[in-house]
Design an enzyme around this catalytic site. Structure first.
Site, PDB file in Angstrom:
ATOM      1  N   TYR A 140       0.823  -1.206   0.000  1.00  0.00           N
ATOM      2  CA  TYR A 140       0.000   0.000   0.000  1.00  0.00           C
ATOM      3  C   TYR A 140       0.862   1.263   0.000  1.00  0.00           C
ATOM      4  O   TYR A 140       2.024   1.257   0.375  1.00  0.00           O
ATOM      5  CB  TYR A 140      -0.902   0.022   1.234  1.00  0.00           C
ATOM      6  CG  TYR A 140      -0.124   0.201   2.522  1.00  0.00           C
ATOM      7  CD1 TYR A 140       0.143   1.468   3.031  1.00  0.00           C
ATOM      8  CD2 TYR A 140       0.381  -0.908   3.219  1.00  0.00           C
ATOM      9  CE1 TYR A 140       0.893   1.636   4.185  1.00  0.00           C
ATOM     10  CE2 TYR A 140       1.118  -0.755   4.371  1.00  0.00           C
ATOM     11  CZ  TYR A 140       1.370   0.521   4.849  1.00  0.00           C
ATOM     12  OH  TYR A 140       2.128   0.690   5.997  1.00  0.00           O
ATOM     13  N   PHE A 150       2.157   9.820   3.339  1.00  0.00           N
ATOM     14  CA  PHE A 150       2.469   9.725   4.763  1.00  0.00           C
ATOM     15  C   PHE A 150       2.878   8.320   5.181  1.00  0.00           C
ATOM     16  O   PHE A 150       3.426   8.123   6.273  1.00  0.00           O
ATOM     17  CB  PHE A 150       1.295  10.206   5.628  1.00  0.00           C
ATOM     18  CG  PHE A 150       0.015   9.425   5.425  1.00  0.00           C
ATOM     19  CD1 PHE A 150      -0.215   8.232   6.092  1.00  0.00           C
ATOM     20  CD2 PHE A 150      -0.962   9.907   4.563  1.00  0.00           C
ATOM     21  CE1 PHE A 150      -1.384   7.528   5.905  1.00  0.00           C
ATOM     22  CE2 PHE A 150      -2.142   9.210   4.381  1.00  0.00           C
ATOM     23  CZ  PHE A 150      -2.359   8.005   5.047  1.00  0.00           C
ATOM     24  N   ASP A 151       2.628   7.333   4.332  1.00  0.00           N
ATOM     25  CA  ASP A 151       3.009   5.964   4.714  1.00  0.00           C
ATOM     26  C   ASP A 151       3.024   5.065   3.483  1.00  0.00           C
ATOM     27  O   ASP A 151       2.238   5.253   2.550  1.00  0.00           O
ATOM     28  CB  ASP A 151       2.024   5.416   5.746  1.00  0.00           C
ATOM     29  CG  ASP A 151       2.531   4.130   6.408  1.00  0.00           C
ATOM     30  OD1 ASP A 151       3.698   3.775   6.192  1.00  0.00           O
ATOM     31  OD2 ASP A 151       1.747   3.499   7.138  1.00  0.00           O
ATOM     32  N   ILE A 181      -7.669   1.080  10.440  1.00  0.00           N
ATOM     33  CA  ILE A 181      -8.818   1.991  10.371  1.00  0.00           C
ATOM     34  C   ILE A 181      -9.980   1.300   9.653  1.00  0.00           C
ATOM     35  O   ILE A 181      -9.787   0.390   8.843  1.00  0.00           O
ATOM     36  CB  ILE A 181      -8.442   3.305   9.651  1.00  0.00           C
ATOM     37  CG1 ILE A 181      -7.906   3.027   8.238  1.00  0.00           C
ATOM     38  CG2 ILE A 181      -7.445   4.112  10.471  1.00  0.00           C
ATOM     39  CD1 ILE A 181      -7.640   4.274   7.432  1.00  0.00           C
ATOM     40  N   TYR A 207      -8.960   8.615  10.564  1.00  0.00           N
ATOM     41  CA  TYR A 207      -8.474   8.978  11.898  1.00  0.00           C
ATOM     42  C   TYR A 207      -9.325  10.072  12.548  1.00  0.00           C
ATOM     43  O   TYR A 207      -8.975  10.581  13.609  1.00  0.00           O
ATOM     44  CB  TYR A 207      -7.003   9.392  11.826  1.00  0.00           C
ATOM     45  CG  TYR A 207      -6.098   8.221  11.525  1.00  0.00           C
ATOM     46  CD1 TYR A 207      -5.723   7.344  12.530  1.00  0.00           C
ATOM     47  CD2 TYR A 207      -5.640   7.988  10.229  1.00  0.00           C
ATOM     48  CE1 TYR A 207      -4.891   6.265  12.254  1.00  0.00           C
ATOM     49  CE2 TYR A 207      -4.821   6.910   9.941  1.00  0.00           C
ATOM     50  CZ  TYR A 207      -4.453   6.047  10.961  1.00  0.00           C
ATOM     51  OH  TYR A 207      -3.632   4.969  10.692  1.00  0.00           O
ATOM     52  N   PHE A 225      -5.630   5.766  -0.270  1.00  0.00           N
ATOM     53  CA  PHE A 225      -4.710   4.629  -0.232  1.00  0.00           C
ATOM     54  C   PHE A 225      -4.744   3.889  -1.560  1.00  0.00           C
ATOM     55  O   PHE A 225      -5.815   3.591  -2.093  1.00  0.00           O
ATOM     56  CB  PHE A 225      -5.112   3.631   0.868  1.00  0.00           C
ATOM     57  CG  PHE A 225      -4.734   4.055   2.252  1.00  0.00           C
ATOM     58  CD1 PHE A 225      -3.488   3.765   2.774  1.00  0.00           C
ATOM     59  CD2 PHE A 225      -5.646   4.744   3.052  1.00  0.00           C
ATOM     60  CE1 PHE A 225      -3.137   4.147   4.057  1.00  0.00           C
ATOM     61  CE2 PHE A 225      -5.312   5.127   4.342  1.00  0.00           C
ATOM     62  CZ  PHE A 225      -4.051   4.828   4.846  1.00  0.00           C
TER      63      PHE A 225
END
Length: 233
Positions: A140, A150-151, A181, A207, A225
């Site tokens: 991902y 961010f990730d 999440i 979030y 994502f």
């Protein structure tokens, strides 16, 4: 209906001359529906003959004359009354089913609307979908609406975690268990094995109001994502 006279003497009733079916036929012809119902004789002749004792039928026969519970000329036949009762029962069942369906539809209408959208980038096998509790492995990349990553667990990707934290390794977790999440849990269960998709997740299933300071995700952030469902373990 005119006054009915007894067809048999007590001695005849007790003898083999008069059968259970003879008594039942007589009662069905002359007794009121209420009387038959009270004495549990308002069914089909053969069924009553099988389940009723002759003593009970004789007693019912005698009580018919004692109580004068005869069917009136204006009364429908037993067959018609049984048919009417069956129709009422069937109508009640239909009514209950309609009510149950309405309750179910009402309950469904109150189900929470999905807080994510999915855009398929590559189709999977379209047959193997993960269920709640299944272990899945994924690659991902997550980014904010402004495009900032961010990730990611893809090797060399911007924002990817350090190798010690899993860069280049598939992310494995139990789907539908709240370990990620909600947008991920719900989104992954719509994907088939091998599928690659873009999940756009609303803050409510991301979030939320607090955001995630450690991941540099501001409050009320919509998350995007790009996820590939590698395998269902």
């Amino acid at each position: 209906m005119a006054e009915v006279e007894r067809s048999w003497t007590d001695q005849q009733l007790q003898s083999d001359e008069v059968s259970k079916k003879d008594i039942i036929k007589f009662l069905h012809e002359y007794a009121s529906f209420e009387f038959l119902k009270e004495h549990k004789l308002n069914g089909k002749l053969n069924n009553i003959a099988k389940t009723s004792k002759k003593d009970h039928l004789i007693e019912s026969y005698k009580q018919l004359f004692e109580t004068k519970s005869f069917r009136k000329e204006t009364d429908a036949s037993l067959e018609d009354q049984l048919k009417e009762a069956a129709e009422k029962t069937a109508a009640m069942h239909v009514s209950e089913k309609k009510k149950e369906r309405k309750r179910s539809e009402s309950k469904d209408s109150k189900k929470e609307e999905p807080k994510f959208t999915k855009k398929i980038l590559k189709h999977g096998d379209k047959t193997s979908f993960p269920s709640k509790g299944d272990r899945v492995s994924c690659f991902y990349t997550g980014k904010l609406e402004n495009g900032v990553v961010f990730d990611s667990n893809i090797s060399g990707a911007a924002g990817a975690k350090k190798k010690s934290q899993g860069e280049g390794k598939a992310f494995i977790f139990q789907v539908g268990k709240g370990l990620v999440i909600r947008g991920w849990d719900e989104g992954l269960m719509t994907m088939s094995k091998g599928e690659k998709a873009e999940l756009t997740i609303e803050p409510e299933w991301g979030y939320g109001k607090k955001g995630n300071i450690d991941a540099n995700i501001p409050p009320q952030s919509k998350l995007i994502f790009e996820v590939e469902l590698v395998d269902i373990i």
